[in-house]
Design a protein around this motif. Structure first.
Motif, PDB file in Angstrom:
ATOM      1  N   ALA A   1      -4.891 -15.102   1.343  1.00 28.90           N
ATOM      2  CA  ALA A   1      -5.436 -14.632   0.073  1.00 28.90           C
ATOM      3  C   ALA A   1      -4.801 -13.306  -0.307  1.00 28.90           C
ATOM      4  O   ALA A   1      -4.331 -12.554   0.543  1.00 28.90           O
ATOM      5  CB  ALA A   1      -6.950 -14.484   0.165  1.00 28.90           C
ATOM      6  N   LEU A   2      -4.826 -13.030  -1.601  1.00 29.41           N
ATOM      7  CA  LEU A   2      -4.286 -11.787  -2.164  1.00 29.41           C
ATOM      8  C   LEU A   2      -5.313 -11.211  -3.115  1.00 29.41           C
ATOM      9  O   LEU A   2      -5.876 -11.935  -3.933  1.00 29.41           O
ATOM     10  CB  LEU A   2      -2.976 -12.092  -2.889  1.00 29.41           C
ATOM     11  N   ASP A   3      -5.565  -9.923  -3.015  1.00 28.21           N
ATOM     12  CA  ASP A   3      -6.425  -9.260  -3.991  1.00 28.21           C
ATOM     13  C   ASP A   3      -5.671  -8.100  -4.612  1.00 28.21           C
ATOM     14  O   ASP A   3      -5.226  -7.184  -3.915  1.00 28.21           O
ATOM     15  CB  ASP A   3      -7.703  -8.741  -3.331  1.00 28.21           C
ATOM     16  N   HIS A   4      -5.535  -8.135  -5.939  1.00 34.19           N
ATOM     17  CA  HIS A   4      -4.944  -7.026  -6.687  1.00 34.19           C
ATOM     18  C   HIS A   4      -6.103  -6.181  -7.194  1.00 34.19           C
ATOM     19  O   HIS A   4      -6.727  -6.507  -8.202  1.00 34.19           O
ATOM     20  CB  HIS A   4      -4.110  -7.582  -7.842  1.00 34.19           C
ATOM     21  N   HIS A   5      -6.402  -5.098  -6.483  1.00 36.30           N
ATOM     22  CA  HIS A   5      -7.527  -4.238  -6.870  1.00 36.30           C
ATOM     23  C   HIS A   5      -6.985  -2.931  -7.433  1.00 36.30           C
ATOM     24  O   HIS A   5      -6.237  -2.214  -6.770  1.00 36.30           O
ATOM     25  CB  HIS A   5      -8.448  -3.951  -5.694  1.00 36.30           C
TER      26      HIS A   5
ATOM     27  N   THR B   1      -3.411 -10.155   1.925  1.00 36.60           N
ATOM     28  CA  THR B   1      -2.611  -9.060   1.380  1.00 36.60           C
ATOM     29  C   THR B   1      -3.441  -8.316   0.348  1.00 36.60           C
ATOM     30  O   THR B   1      -3.957  -8.930  -0.596  1.00 36.60           O
ATOM     31  CB  THR B   1      -1.322  -9.576   0.717  1.00 36.60           C
ATOM     32  N   LEU B   2      -3.581  -7.012   0.525  1.00 39.02           N
ATOM     33  CA  LEU B   2      -4.191  -6.171  -0.498  1.00 39.02           C
ATOM     34  C   LEU B   2      -3.078  -5.582  -1.353  1.00 39.02           C
ATOM     35  O   LEU B   2      -2.233  -4.838  -0.852  1.00 39.02           O
ATOM     36  CB  LEU B   2      -5.000  -5.032   0.127  1.00 39.02           C
ATOM     37  N   ALA B   3      -3.070  -5.946  -2.630  1.00 45.99           N
ATOM     38  CA  ALA B   3      -2.168  -5.290  -3.578  1.00 45.99           C
ATOM     39  C   ALA B   3      -2.925  -4.072  -4.106  1.00 45.99           C
ATOM     40  O   ALA B   3      -3.788  -4.193  -4.968  1.00 45.99           O
ATOM     41  CB  ALA B   3      -1.793  -6.245  -4.702  1.00 45.99           C
TER      42      ALA B   3
ATOM     43  N   ALA C   1       0.866  -1.767  -6.180  1.00 46.65           N
ATOM     44  CA  ALA C   1       0.587  -2.630  -7.317  1.00 46.65           C
ATOM     45  C   ALA C   1      -0.035  -1.924  -8.514  1.00 46.65           C
ATOM     46  O   ALA C   1      -1.179  -2.195  -8.894  1.00 46.65           O
ATOM     47  CB  ALA C   1      -0.321  -3.772  -6.862  1.00 46.65           C
ATOM     48  N   PRO C   2       0.690  -0.998  -9.189  1.00 45.09           N
ATOM     49  CA  PRO C   2       0.184  -0.474 -10.463  1.00 45.09           C
ATOM     50  C   PRO C   2      -0.215  -1.621 -11.383  1.00 45.09           C
ATOM     51  O   PRO C   2       0.435  -2.670 -11.381  1.00 45.09           O
ATOM     52  CB  PRO C   2       1.377   0.310 -11.012  1.00 45.09           C
ATOM     53  N   CYS C   3      -1.253  -1.425 -12.174  1.00 43.61           N
ATOM     54  CA  CYS C   3      -1.910  -2.563 -12.827  1.00 43.61           C
ATOM     55  C   CYS C   3      -1.037  -3.298 -13.833  1.00 43.61           C
ATOM     56  O   CYS C   3      -0.822  -4.502 -13.708  1.00 43.61           O
ATOM     57  CB  CYS C   3      -3.200  -2.081 -13.482  1.00 43.61           C
ATOM     58  N   SER C   4      -0.556  -2.599 -14.874  1.00 44.38           N
ATOM     59  CA  SER C   4       0.156  -3.273 -15.957  1.00 44.38           C
ATOM     60  C   SER C   4       0.830  -2.222 -16.831  1.00 44.38           C
ATOM     61  O   SER C   4       0.444  -1.048 -16.797  1.00 44.38           O
ATOM     62  CB  SER C   4      -0.817  -4.087 -16.810  1.00 44.38           C
TER      63      SER C   4
END
Length: 459
Positions: free
Chosen positions: A125-129, A155-157, A207-210
């Protein structure tokens, strides 16, 4: 592996999803410790030592475990809201609520997200927090702890935002970090939690958001930080036409050119969505081996559009599947995305062969491993790879009359998971978690959702 305890799975159909798409109508898998030792047709070899369990998997298809490449776990406690909004209006509606999350809420939401995915065959699993309100506690630690407790590879993004309402962004001012604070906190998270080993259970990405919630400097320095630490890079990209307009107005170029200008194309990068990509964008992703997390249900829920996945695959772009946050995909299940990816990408005239069942399965397994940089370790059933695999029950009313098991899995109803193994450890049996109390998680997620709603209503 001679001394390792072995599990033998026999009498099952097998889709290995290896480079040759090898399949067996009736075969076996031998697991030794946390690795796959052997896969083949017919019965397992005689004389295996240290066999602690034999599974008669008659009526089942065995595949690699599903790999989720994009998610926002915290959204589990804001499901069912703003159901008729496009992306920007949806964000405007929900950011004031999301800005009030805390550690207890995030842990419960992570448990709900992980439990649902694990029950449906997800093994990685991956979480983009990216929402870190001031004073909210150790959110990264809570998420990582929930994944560890569930027994899922993770994976923690570690996301971030530094462009708030006062800077023309969407998040409330108190819900974003400073440039320096975001970089420092991200580096601490990598140092504390990233495991680079072959059988790592926890990894971290930068992982900067956008583009519309992050400054150019955070994008640029985030890429530099990730590469100095040897970790991967993740963000949202080309999700809506509004984003493309925003990039042209603010940066004088489209999203792909902007990403390239900030160091955000490369084989260590993957983007979520990538719905609005022209031919030159796809060529740039293919040239640089930049990956894509395809989120078909969320793209439809928010009316973002249809990503050009067949064209990306034909060009050589690595593509995996993503649930996306459950405020834009309330089911929270990845196995339904196999079917949705296939069906949505067939929409339009003469597109009946745009994707097939085996391509869809590859997106959800090996493609996901590619995108997360773990294709050497997982994503296919091959000797020496990690023992992350799923037994799908296909002999019930829902699937028994479909002769081809891969077609049954992808085109049919969501198949029951009889067993799911992560790192050689069984975490699901007959559709129920072995590592957590599902009923307790349901209660805690409801309680935290209600608490968040009350806090948000109070302003």
């Amino acid at each position: 592996m001679a001394a390792a305890q072995r599990i033998v799975i026999e009498n099952c159909a097998i889709a290995t999803v290896d480079a040759a798409d090898t399949e067996y109508a009736s075969g076996y898998v031998v697991v030794a410790g946390n690795r796959i030792e052997a896969v083949g047709a017919g019965r397992a070899p005689e004389g295996l030592e240290n066999v602690v369990r034999r599974i008669d998997a008659t009526g089942h298809l065995v595949t690699p475990g599903l790999i989720n490449t994009h998610h926002h776990f915290y959204q589990w406690i804001t499901r069912g809201l703003a159901t008729d909004h496009n992306l920007f209006n949806w964000l405007v509606a929900l950011y004031p609520t999301w800005a009030r999350i805390d550690e207890e809420m995030v842990y419960a939401a992570a448990q709900g997200s992980l439990a649902t995915m694990a029950r449906g065959g997800v093994t990685t699993a991956l979480d983009h927090h990216y929402v870190f309100p001031k004073g909210s506690g150790d959110l990264s630690g809570a998420i990582i702890g929930a994944a560890r407790d569930m027994g899922v590879r993770f994976t923690l993004a570690r996301g971030s935002m530094d462009r708030s309402e006062k800077d023309g962004g969407l998040p409330p001012d108190f819900a974003v970090e400073t440039l320096e604070g975001a970089l420092a906190a991200t580096e601490r998270t990598v140092d504390a939690h990233h495991d680079a080993s072959f059988d790592a259970m926890t990894q971290v990405a930068v992982a900067p958001c956008s583009p519309f919630s992050v400054s150019t400097e955070l994008m640029r320095q985030g890429a530099e930080l990730a590469r100095s630490k040897g970790v991967r890079l993740h963000t949202h990209g080309s999700e809506t036409v509004e984003e493309e307009k925003f990039c042209h107005e603010l940066f004088g170029m489209g999203p792909t050119d902007y990403f390239e200008s900030t160091g955000w194309l490369g084989e260590d990068v993957w983007m979520a969505h990538c719905v609005h990509m022209n031919d030159s964008d796809i060529a740039a992703f293919a040239r640089t081996k930049t990956g894509v997390a395809h989120c078909p249900s969320s793209n439809a829920r928010l009316a973002a559009g249809i990503a050009r996945v067949p064209d990306m695959l034909a060009a050589g772009v690595p593509v995996g599947l993503g649930v996306d946050g459950t405020a834009s995909n309330e089911s929270g299940e990845l196995h339904t995305e196999l079917r949705n990816a296939l069906l949505i990408n067939r929409l339009g005239a003469h597109r009946e062969a745009a994707l097939n069942a085996r391509q869809a399965l590859r997106l959800g397994t090996y493609g996901g491993a590619q995108v997360l940089g773990r294709a050497a370790e997982t994503g296919s059933l091959e000797p020496g790879k990690l023992a992350d695999l799923v037994l799908w029950k296909l002999d019930t009313l829902a699937h028994a009359s479909i002769a081809d098991p891969v077609t049954a899995l992808v085109f049919g109803a969501a198949a029951p998971v009889t067993a799911s193994f992560v790192n050689g450890r069984q975490i699901v049996e007959n559709g129920r978690l072995l590592t957590a109390d599902e009923d307790a998680i349901a209660r805690s997620t409801r309680t935290e959702a209600q608490r968040l709603a009350r806090i948000a209503a109070q302003g």
